[in-house]
Scaffold this active site. Structure first.
Site, PDB file in Angstrom:
ATOM      1  N   LYS A 157      45.608  50.320  51.177  1.00 42.06           N
ATOM      2  CA  LYS A 157      44.242  50.467  50.672  1.00 42.06           C
ATOM      3  C   LYS A 157      43.290  50.805  51.826  1.00 42.06           C
ATOM      4  O   LYS A 157      43.448  50.270  52.938  1.00 42.06           O
ATOM      5  CB  LYS A 157      43.828  49.152  49.985  1.00 42.06           C
ATOM      6  N   SER A 180      39.514  47.239  42.151  1.00 39.76           N
ATOM      7  CA  SER A 180      39.186  48.324  43.038  1.00 39.76           C
ATOM      8  C   SER A 180      40.375  48.951  43.770  1.00 39.76           C
ATOM      9  O   SER A 180      40.219  50.010  44.364  1.00 39.76           O
ATOM     10  CB  SER A 180      38.187  47.817  44.085  1.00 39.76           C
ATOM     11  N   SER A 206      41.022  42.681  42.054  1.00 38.78           N
ATOM     12  CA  SER A 206      41.242  44.093  42.396  1.00 38.78           C
ATOM     13  C   SER A 206      42.689  44.515  42.581  1.00 38.78           C
ATOM     14  O   SER A 206      42.973  45.705  42.626  1.00 38.78           O
ATOM     15  CB  SER A 206      40.459  44.454  43.643  1.00 38.78           C
TER      16      SER A 206
HETATM   17  N1  GLN Z   1      35.666  43.735  40.145  1.00 38.55           N
HETATM   18  C1  GLN Z   1      35.370  42.687  41.071  1.00 38.55           C
HETATM   19  C2  GLN Z   1      34.129  43.042  41.867  1.00 38.55           C
HETATM   20  O1  GLN Z   1      33.604  44.060  41.630  1.00 38.55           O
HETATM   21  C3  GLN Z   1      36.543  42.427  41.958  1.00 38.55           C
HETATM   22  C4  GLN Z   1      36.617  43.284  43.161  1.00 38.55           C
HETATM   23  C5  GLN Z   1      37.753  42.956  44.059  1.00 38.55           C
HETATM   24  O2  GLN Z   1      38.607  42.134  43.745  1.00 38.55           O
HETATM   25  N2  GLN Z   1      37.725  43.565  45.225  1.00 38.55           N
HETATM   26  O3  GLN Z   1      33.703  42.319  42.708  1.00 38.55           O
END
Ligand code: GLN
Length: 436
Positions: free
Chosen positions: A52, A127, A151
């Site tokens: 990532k 994400s 994410s």
């Molecule tokens: N969707 C969550 C957020 O926007 C989780 C993001 C993540 O786990 N990096 O914070």
């Protein structure tokens, strides 16, 4: 798949932001090692891996999918990357993501959205969207994601792959660009539980460079060897509040069919209750805003890149502005302190539940992924994807997702949560389920 073919096919998926241009020579080196002596090769033995874009890999562009860092070339390896290299994992490239890991759809990347190879026309989730899509498209054997509130697990569910967020502290965060450091964990994503467990044991374990990383006492080095499929002696909980929050009947059916299968295989299913589930999302987002605001203060444009506020997207800016507001001294009592208290309450509620069960089952997401390009202007609608995944981050416990079926032809994952440091037990339950 050859690297040239991956590059060609990725034009449609956009799973990668940059490719590792040294891939061929890295591959030659490992082939040489394999011929001479397999044991020199480490555990990954040439497995193709995606990283990532918020983890440092020396010599590659680590952009966090933001214009802020569009030209930042890293000069060191994150601990997880160093360990993958030591174990002869091959790095294919840096995967696409929501900007600074803020999102659940894979659409906020400065480098354009990622497509879902398993449900064309729908978002891949986020994400860690590129990591999930790269695995689902067969570009890589496994990938690293980071998980602050879901994410890893959300895109794993939407793309029909396995994703695992370890107990907080099992994997070093050294070299990870923070979203919210008290919640972030790096974890594996793969086609199956065995490969995810293998990648986990390579990256897990104490690291002198990260003080929050736990001493394993050797317990983290054989996750894949210790896997077993036996569900008979396990007690599984499911909370009635989960059903009330699923807005899609197709998802509900897939989840309950999965639970029935576990029960038929001898797993004991008990009903549990999480009465304060409704405060999980505000608790999570208040924590994230404050910690993210603090983490972004170094991105002021003086050392590298641009000043974040000048170039970032709407969601990142919203979090910075709100984080700044909440962090002001005169507001501390109204929001952040309450959020910390709420987090403690939820943690307690969850640990109470685990006194009586081994594994807490849940859906991964409450609704099906929306169509690519569909404009979601209300942030609350986007945040709603996270209701079942933030619990594990708030409590610091391990949680993984295994494909359980399709709802409206879209992959849907069943989530398995466990006690802190019960990572092996969670992986075993996931493995048992995968093999039913
Ligand atoms: N969707 C969550 C957020 O926007 C989780 C993001 C993540 O786990 N990096 O914070």
């Amino acid at each position: 798949m050859e690297i040239s073919e991956i590059k060609e096919k990725d034009k449609k998926i956009n799973a990668f932001i940059v490719f590792n241009e040294k891939f061929k020579s890295d591959e030659e080196k490992i082939k040489g090692k394999t011929k001479e002596n397999l044991s020199d090769c480490g555990k990954l033995k040439g497995l193709k891996t995606g990283i990532k874009s918020n983890m440092n890999v020396s010599g590659l562009k680590i952009t966090c999918a933001s214009k802020t860092l569009e030209n930042y070339v890293s000069f060191y390896d994150a601990t997880v990357v160093e360990r993958i290299k030591q174990n002869s994992g091959l790095i294919v490239g840096m995967t696409n993501m929501d900007e600074f890991a803020c999102g659940s759809s894979g659409e906020t990347s400065y480098f354009n959205p990622t497509q879902n190879p398993s449900a064309p026309g729908h978002i891949p989730g986020g994400s860690s969207s590129g990591s999930a899509a790269a695995v689902a498209a067969g570009f890589v054997d496994c990938a690293l994601g980071s998980d602050t509130g879901g994410s890893i697990r959300n895109p794993a569910s939407h793309c029909g792959i396995v994703g695992f967020k370890p107990t907080y502290g099992v994997v070093s965060r050294y070299g990870l660009i923070d979203l919210a450091m008290s919640l972030d964990q790096i974890g594996p994503m793969a086609k199956d539980v065995r490969t995810a467990a293998l990648l986990l044991e390579v990256i897990a374990g104490q690291d002198g460079k990260d003080a929050t990383c736990l001493n394993s006492g050797g317990n983290f080095s054989s996750f894949h060897k210790n896997l077993n499929t036996n569900l008979k002696n396990l007690k599984f909980g499911y909370a009635k509040e989960f059903d009330e929050l699923i807005s899609d009947i197709g998802i509900k059916n897939v989840i309950h069919k999965g639970i029935d299968k576990i029960s038929s295989a001898g797993g004991e299913i008990v009903n549990v209750s999480l009465p304060d589930l409704n405060i999980a999302l505000p608790t999570y987002y208040l924590n994230v805003y404050v910690e993210f605001f603090s983490a972004t203060r170094k991105l002021d444009g003086r050392r590298y890149g641009y000043r974040i506020e000048d170039v970032c997207g709407e969601e990142v800016l919203r979090r910075i502005i709100l984080g700044k507001f909440i962090s002001q001294k005169e507001n501390a009592g109204s929001y952040y302190r309450k959020a910390i208290m709420a987090r403690t309450l939820l943690k307690k509620e969850i640990s109470e539940i685990f006194k009586n069960i081994d594994i807490l089952l849940s859906p991964t997401v409450p609704k099906l992924p929306h169509k690519t390009g569909e404009k979601i202007s209300d942030p609350m609608v986007m945040y709603a994807y996270d209701i079942f995944t933030v619990l594990a981050n708030l409590a610091g416990i391990p949680a993984g997702v295994v494909p359980a079926g399709r709802a409206d032809r879209i992959p849907t994952g069943l989530q398995f949560m466990g006690k802190a440091l019960g990572d092996q037990k969670v992986l075993n339950a996931m493995y048992g389920f995968e093999n039913l």
